[in-house]
Design a protein around this motif. Structure first.
Motif: not given
Length: 247
Positions: A15-19, A29-30, A22-24
């Motif tokens: 993941y691109a982190g918790w927050q 989001a999960a 856009a486009d990551q």
């Protein structure tokens, strides 16, 4: 409108982190997609801590509101079913209904982090992505002694990312302990809140002490400099876990 608290664990490597970004792909989001999958509602969840890309959690906390009331166990099971079917490395380990005043971020009174360094010549096979591998022998006693200079209320500009959005660099660090357990050196940090990259910056600096490149005095001088360039190298995200949030 019922509010729910969920306790979450995740492997942050994918993941691109918790927050949400856009486009990551993000943990937030999960989970939001999983909630929508089971009840059809588009919600925004609020987490207790915005962990960076690659950082893990064993005790992240979040809350969200739904239009319809559900049994908490049903909420947990349904979210997990959708997370599993989507192949996410995220799991809701507990869920409960809470009152409308509960806020996962602002109601928190303390956050507890653990950083794990695998300190041996051989690289990890079973814990790859879960530890920082450091082959050079570290002195945990020297690291712990130096860490105590950082405990208390200080201006942590030196240990703050230039991208940090906090209004003030002043934080109170309650605990910064370093211990060895076999081949693993553990650094535990506790505070009401942390700056962006603060824990990883402190760990990277203490690693310099552990390998003999810095002294405790150097750590104190780096703190007093209130200058990001005085910080040691920032430790990688692999070994960092958000362990628990207190309320």
């Amino acid at each position: 409108m019922p509010r729910y608290r969920i306790d979450i664990e995740y492997d942050g490597g994918a993941y691109a982190g918790w927050q949400r970004q856009a486009d990551q792909h993000s943990v937030q989001a999960a989970i939001e997609q999983a909630i929508h999958g089971f009840c059809g509602e588009a919600v925004t969840i609020r987490g207790a801590g915005r962990t960076d890309a690659g950082v893990h959690a064993r005790g992240q906390v979040a809350h969200f509101d739904l239009e319809r009331e559900w049994q908490a166990d049903r909420v947990m099971a349904a979210i997990n079913a959708h997370l599993t079917s989507a192949g996410e490395t995220v799991s809701v380990v507990a869920a409960q209904a809470v009152d409308a005043e509960f806020d996962a971020r602002f109601s928190a009174t303390a956050r507890h982090y653990l950083y794990r360094i695998l300190n041996r010549r051989a690289p990890p096979a079973l814990e790859r992505g879960q530890v920082w591998h450091v082959a050079r022998k570290l002195d945990p006693d020297a690291m712990h002694a130096a860490a105590q200079a950082l405990v208390g209320k200080h201006d942590f500009t030196t240990f703050r990312s230039v991208q940090c959005q906090s209004k003030s660099p002043v934080k109170t660090l309650d605990v910064l302990d370093v211990t060895r357990h076999g081949d693993v050196v553990e650094i535990r940090a506790s505070a009401r809140s942390f700056l962006h990259n603060q824990v990883r910056s402190m760990v990277g600096t203490l690693k310099r002490v552990g390998e003999g490149a810095w002294t405790a005095g150097d750590v104190s001088a780096a703190l007093e400099a209130a200058d990001r360039s005085a910080c040691g190298p920032v430790a990688p995200p692999d070994g960092l876990f958000l362990m628990r949030v207190d309320y």
